[in-house]
Design a protein around this motif. Structure first.
Motif: not given
Lengths: 632, 207
Positions: A404-419
């Motif tokens: 999961g996401v550190p420091d209790g922050k909310q997940f927002k997005a995941v970027q897959t596939g590079g630029p």
């Protein structure tokens, strides 16, 4: 042992190696991949060598440096076999205790174990750590068992068995057939069926053919190929030879980035050793099959990951793409039929041959088979390399494996596939990693980059970042890529500076259509993806930037202001002392005030303000209230 | 060479294998706009104005007519709403660099391109590469070349070569669709001095 002249000699050599290895003898392995070296693995190595000698146990313990284990966040990593006890973040001063406690007295050094940040539970064995538990490490798994510089180690894990089987028990057609039946798809990005690609090169007319390993991994934050190449170069070479036999090539090239010195040196050692044993060169294993391989170091251009650019660069020309057709399979290196695959694809080949197409195609989804290595980075607890069967969900990768996401922050997005990939929001976290599913969701598999973003990330700024990268890395040959990226980048930069205008979104879409539709190569055709996917899933952020000069993530420096809440400020001076721009005025016990003209928005005051006061606020899209420096 | 039949804008075309779609279209009088194509030079595909729609194997793709070889039963459309939109944007992007180029201005009128759509960028070159390729492929001198990449790409003369080769050649000048090439040459000229007349005998010893 000198040259190995037949499969029988190979097997007897393998038996000899295994007979000299007592599986119950303690073996200390130390990860020496680039990431662990960066966190001090080299010093740990020296300490281990010294301590083993000092404590007089040279004969009772074996010691091996290995390639990347994947859990890079926690390096340097030491694993002690046969139990598989895993120690993390090991420093030289821990070594004496590891040896005296674990090796001599079979006791665990508790403080070096993995502690689950959520439950507080410790795991002493590698396989019990959640990061590893939910993975299926068919390709990367061998990394932790072998010294990448040791051919003997590779032979001990069934190395070259697939090559022997290919050369003596299979026709080239059967090899191509097996890869086709396995439904292996290229791991470099496009996901083209490898067997079909091999068949094109095999059937192309020509006596001279080439095979090429593409190790020009350039996506920001991605290092799957580096770790495979550094940690198990023999597997890549074995796969390459099998491919060469299948398509009828006797020469191969490995195109490696100049920025991967360890991969280059381990590869060079592997080639030298394989040549010494007759596993490269003339009449390999007495089969009559000849194969030589050369290493070519790339000069650092991202575009050279594109196959026609890579071939131009190999020939000594500028790394720029050619139009396809003709495809490299018919007209590639020096105009000859050429088959190029990515490192991970080649590393999968020995597995496909050893275990068979049925085994391989039973893993994964209908159209994406086998496993895939992802480089899980960004705002995630367990940064590292993750290998999962195709079809695993993004949620499982990010939360079960990644913690999961550190420091209790909310997940927002995941970027897959590079630029060239895309950003997916929370409601698409159940998307399965599969070539087609990711594309359908608006992202792509790419070569396996996976960047996790939390609530503090501005998606307009992310799109701008990737376009800036592509603007530098486009070769500039064709108009829609060069000019389209230039114009899109200008618009995005303006937006993040609060200069967005009405109509910008529509203009971005128009530019994207042109760049996507008319660019020559995949770099241009996919360059608008960071814009299009963030527009699709986070359009409201674009609108906030344009219409209200507001950055909802409070990340764009030009759009935020730091304000000290007079009701909360205790006049303690913490922020004032931290401010590098002398932008905060105030006296003890008097409310502090930020001079907006001087503030550089470094966030220092925000971080310095004691949590109990929580007086510094970040504002965006609203006027900063006037504060009076009165008594608290 | 065998012959290949395909369809361009509804017209049946039969041409030799190995020809490009652009050549096939021209053979039946269908004009496709292009700025970087030259009959004497290898296809390059830089300007992308010649992008056309192609139906093949049940799929529709956008391809560059100047580079793509003819294939059996291809169905090509050279003007559609989408192609017009793409060409308009490409021309607008070029007009930001070369607003006065006659060729570009003429095409801009056909496709309704707005010369002021994008902020002007004082680099008059559209990087079609005609000069670079002509000098390399026809003259084999490589006196002018591309430098840098991406948005920073530009053409420049290489003074050491230009000083030897360019004075009496300048064959690339008329190929340039903008005035950038001459400008680049003038800049380089400042670095060059005319070739010295061949010395007659040695001045030093008087021999």
């Amino acid at each position: 042992m000198s040259r190995i002249n037949s499969p029988a000699e190979l097997e007897s050599f393998r038996k000899e190696i295994l007979s000299q290895r007592d599986p119950d003898k303690p073996c200390i392995t130390l990860c020496s991949g680039s990431a662990c070296l960066a966190t001090g693995s080299g010093k740990v190595f020296a300490a281990l060598e010294q301590e083993i000698e000092k404590q007089g146990i040279t004969a009772e313990v074996s010691f091996r440096t290995t390639g990347c284990h994947g859990f890079c966040e926690q390096g340097p990593i030491v694993v002690i076999y046969p139990q598989g006890i895993c120690y993390l973040k090991v420093q030289p001063e821990d070594i004496a205790e590891i040896i005296s406690a674990t090796i001599k007295e079979q006791k665990i050094v508790e403080r070096l174990l993995y502690v689950d940040p959520n439950t507080g539970e410790k795991s002493s064995l590698e396989e019990d750590i959640p990061f590893y538990k939910h993975q299926q490490r068919l390709v990367l798994g061998a990394n932790r068992k072998i010294d990448p510089k040791s051919l003997e180690d590779y032979l001990a894990v069934e190395g070259y068995q697939a090559l022997a089987k290919t050369l003596f028990e299979m026709t080239p057609e059967q090899v191509v057939g097996e890869v086709k039946d396995a439904k292996l798809r290229g791991r470099g990005g496009a996901g083209f069926p490898s067997g079909v690609k091999w068949d094109f090169a095999r059937n192309a007319p020509g006596d001279q053919k080439y095979v090429v390993v593409n190790c020009d991994e350039g996506d920001p934050g991605a290092y799957m190929d580096r770790s495979v190449m550094e940690g198990n170069p023999f597997a890549v070479l074995e796969g390459l030879m099998i491919g060469a036999y299948a398509i009828g090539a006797n020469e191969g090239y490995v195109y490696v980035r100049q920025e991967y010195p360890l991969a280059v040196s381990n590869l060079a050692i592997a080639i030298e050793k394989a040549e010494k044993y007759g596993l490269l060169g003339k009449d390999i294993l007495g089969s009559g099959f000849d194969f030589t391989v050369k290493v070519h170091r790339g000069a650092g251009a991202f575009i050279c990951g594109e196959e026609t650019s890579l071939l131009n660069s190999l020939e000594g020309k500028p790394g720029e793409p050619n139009a396809r057709p003709p495809f490299p399979a018919t007209k590639g290196l020096w105009g000859k039929p050429t088959n190029i695959n990515n490192v991970e694809t080649w590393a999968n080949i020995p597995l496909v041959i050893n275990k068979g197409a049925d085994f391989f195609s039973a893993i994964g989804t209908e159209n994406s088979k086998g496993t895939k290595i992802f480089s899980l980075v960004g705002k995630v607890n367990n940064t590292g390399l993750v290998e999962v069967p195709m079809g695993a969900s993004l949620r499982d990768i990010i939360f079960k494996i990644g913690g999961g996401v550190p420091d209790g922050k909310q997940f927002k997005a995941v970027q897959t596939g590079g630029p060239s990939g895309g950003c997916l929001p929370e409601n698409l976290l159940d998307t399965k990693v599969d070539f087609d599913e990711l594309t359908k969701a608006g992202a792509m598999m790419g070569s396996g980059g996976m960047i996790v973003m939390d609530e503090d990330t501005c998606l307009v700024d992310i799109a701008r970042y990737f376009l800036e990268f592509l603007s530098d890395e486009s070769c500039g040959k064709c108009t829609p890529c060069r000019e389209g990226i230039r114009q899109m980048l200008k618009i995005l930069t303006n937006m993040t500076n609060g200069l967005g205008q009405e109509g910008d979104i529509e203009l971005l879409q128009e530019l994207a259509e042109t760049t996507k539709g008319s660019s020559m190569c995949a770099l241009g055709k996919t360059a608008p993806n960071p814009v299009l996917s963030t527009l699709k899933h986070f359009r409201h952020e674009y609108e906030a930037h344009i219409n209200h000069q507001k950055c909802p993530a409070l990340a764009c420096k030009e759009l935020i202001a730091f304000y000290i809440d007079p009701d909360k400020c205790k006049g303690c001076g913490a922020c004032l002392r931290k401010c590098p721009a002398d932008a905060i005025t105030g006296e003890k016990k008097k409310i502090h005030v930020v001079d907006q003209g001087k503030c550089t928005r470094c966030k220092g005051c925000f971080e310095a303000c004691p949590a109990a006061f929580d007086a510094v606020r970040i504002l965006s899209g609203e006027p900063v209230p006037v504060a009076v420096p009165e008594e608290v | 060479m065998s012959e290949i039949s395909l369809q361009v804008d509804g017209k049946q075309v039969t041409v030799e294998e190995g020809m490009t779609i652009l050549q096939a279209a021209r053979s039946v009088g269908v004009a496709i706009p292009t700025l970087c194509d030259h009959e004497k030079l290898a296809p390059y595909g830089a300007c992308r104005l010649c992008t056309v729609e192609a139906d093949a194997h049940g799929r529709t793709n956008l391809i560059a007519a100047c580079q793509h070889p003819v294939e059996k039963d291809l169905v090509i459309r050279t003007r559609t709403e989408q192609l017009d939109r793409i060409r308009k944007v490409l021309l607008e992007q070029m007009l930001a660099h070369a607003p006065d180029s006659e060729q570009i201005v003429a095409l801009a009128q056909i496709y309704g391109a707005d010369p002021n759509r994008f902020e002007k960028d004082a680099n008059f070159c559209i990087l079609c590469g005609l000069c670079v390729r002509y000098c390399a492929e026809i003259k084999q001198k490589h006196a002018v070349g591309f430098f840098d990449r991406g948005a920073k790409r530009e053409i420049n003369f290489i003074p050491e070569i230009a000083v030897r080769e360019c004075w009496d050649c300048k064959e690339c000048f008329p190929l340039c669709p903008t005035s950038a090439l001459q400008a680049a040459y003038v800049l380089t000229e400042a670095l060059m001095s005319p070739p010295e007349p061949v010395a007659k005998g040695c001045g030093g010893c008087g021999g």
